[in-house]
Design an enzyme around this catalytic site. Sequence first.
Site, PDB file in Angstrom:
ATOM      1  N   HIS A 194       4.994  19.382 -17.025  1.00  0.00           N
ATOM      2  CA  HIS A 194       5.574  20.835 -17.256  1.00  0.00           C
ATOM      3  C   HIS A 194       5.192  21.255 -18.614  1.00  0.00           C
ATOM      4  CE1 HIS A 194       7.021  21.547 -13.420  1.00  0.00           C
ATOM      5  NE2 HIS A 194       7.660  20.156 -13.107  1.00  0.00           N
TER       6      HIS A 194
ATOM      7  N   HIS B 191       5.330  13.404 -14.471  1.00  0.00           N
ATOM      8  CA  HIS B 191       5.664  14.750 -13.863  1.00  0.00           C
ATOM      9  C   HIS B 191       6.155  15.762 -14.468  1.00  0.00           C
ATOM     10  CE1 HIS B 191       6.419  17.414 -10.124  1.00  0.00           C
ATOM     11  NE2 HIS B 191       7.198  17.534 -11.192  1.00  0.00           N
ATOM     12  N   GLU B 192       7.492  15.404 -15.343  1.00  0.00           N
ATOM     13  CA  GLU B 192       8.260  16.243 -15.707  1.00  0.00           C
ATOM     14  C   GLU B 192       7.457  16.535 -17.144  1.00  0.00           C
ATOM     15  OE1 GLU B 192      10.405  17.605 -14.657  1.00  0.00           O
ATOM     16  OE2 GLU B 192      10.786  16.382 -13.211  1.00  0.00           O
TER      17      GLU B 192
ATOM     18  N   CYS C  46       8.501  19.270  -6.308  1.00  0.00           N
ATOM     19  CA  CYS C  46       8.931  20.132  -7.557  1.00  0.00           C
ATOM     20  C   CYS C  46       9.879  21.193  -7.232  1.00  0.00           C
ATOM     21  CB  CYS C  46       7.472  20.639  -8.455  1.00  0.00           C
ATOM     22  SG  CYS C  46       7.822  21.363  -9.819  1.00  0.00           S
ATOM     23  N   LEU C  47      10.801  21.293  -8.299  1.00  0.00           N
ATOM     24  CA  LEU C  47      11.829  22.468  -7.851  1.00  0.00           C
ATOM     25  C   LEU C  47      11.007  23.958  -8.105  1.00  0.00           C
ATOM     26  CD1 LEU C  47      14.670  21.153  -9.733  1.00  0.00           C
ATOM     27  CD2 LEU C  47      14.524  21.367  -7.493  1.00  0.00           C
TER      28      LEU C  47
ATOM     29  N   GLN D 103      10.902  25.173 -16.758  1.00  0.00           N
ATOM     30  CA  GLN D 103      11.292  25.468 -15.213  1.00  0.00           C
ATOM     31  C   GLN D 103      12.440  26.269 -15.538  1.00  0.00           C
ATOM     32  OE1 GLN D 103      11.147  21.247 -13.707  1.00  0.00           O
ATOM     33  NE2 GLN D 103      10.583  22.345 -12.179  1.00  0.00           N
TER      34      GLN D 103
ATOM     35  N   GLY E 217      14.803  15.469 -11.783  1.00  0.00           N
ATOM     36  CA  GLY E 217      14.285  15.788 -13.056  1.00  0.00           C
ATOM     37  C   GLY E 217      14.133  17.220 -13.306  1.00  0.00           C
TER      38      GLY E 217
HETATM   39 NI    NI Z   1       8.242  19.683 -11.558  1.00  0.00          NI
END
Ligand code: NI
Length: 182
Positions: free
Chosen positions: A143, A139-140, A97-98, A52, A47
């Site tokens: 952001h 989660h996404e 998370c990235l 991000q 995702g």
């Molecule tokens: Ni994330």
Amino acid sequence: MPVLEIARMGEPVLERVADEVIDAQDPVIQKLLADMEETMREVGGIGLAAPQVFQPLRIVLFEVPEARGGVAVPLTRLINPVIEPLSEEREEGPEACLSVPGMMGMVERYTRIRYTGLDESGRPIDREAEGFHARVVQHECDHLDGTLYPRRMKNLSKFGFASEMTRRLGLAPKGEESQDSR
Ligand code: NI
């Protein structure tokens, strides 16, 4: 297409409320979607949200492989998403998370949600999701409102390096960061 730089926790772009997309078919948005897809695949994530990659817009991408348990979800580009919980039930589960590389934590999420928004052609998306699919979407979309998962955690003793946490909790990491990406 370039692989985009990933913003890491502490970057202001991850803290702000992202802006609505006015026209999903705007060439600038189409280019961003393509670059985000390439970036997500390159880094091995499941995702990615536009903030991000330093774009404060309400766009998320995700793809849930079957191996993550439950139903596989094909690559979904979701623009201006809205989430509605379908029950009060929540479940704690591991997330990564990235933008918080190498870390993992246990986060409570709604187990069943409905989400709506637009796809890359500007057509409506209206889906119900449960389990890991519901977790990824929550989660996404967090952001887009400037929230990284550690801020959702109720118990920070369940936050740590993914390599240690998976051993301690006997878990495979689940979240947008794949097991082999660091
Ligand atoms: Ni994330």
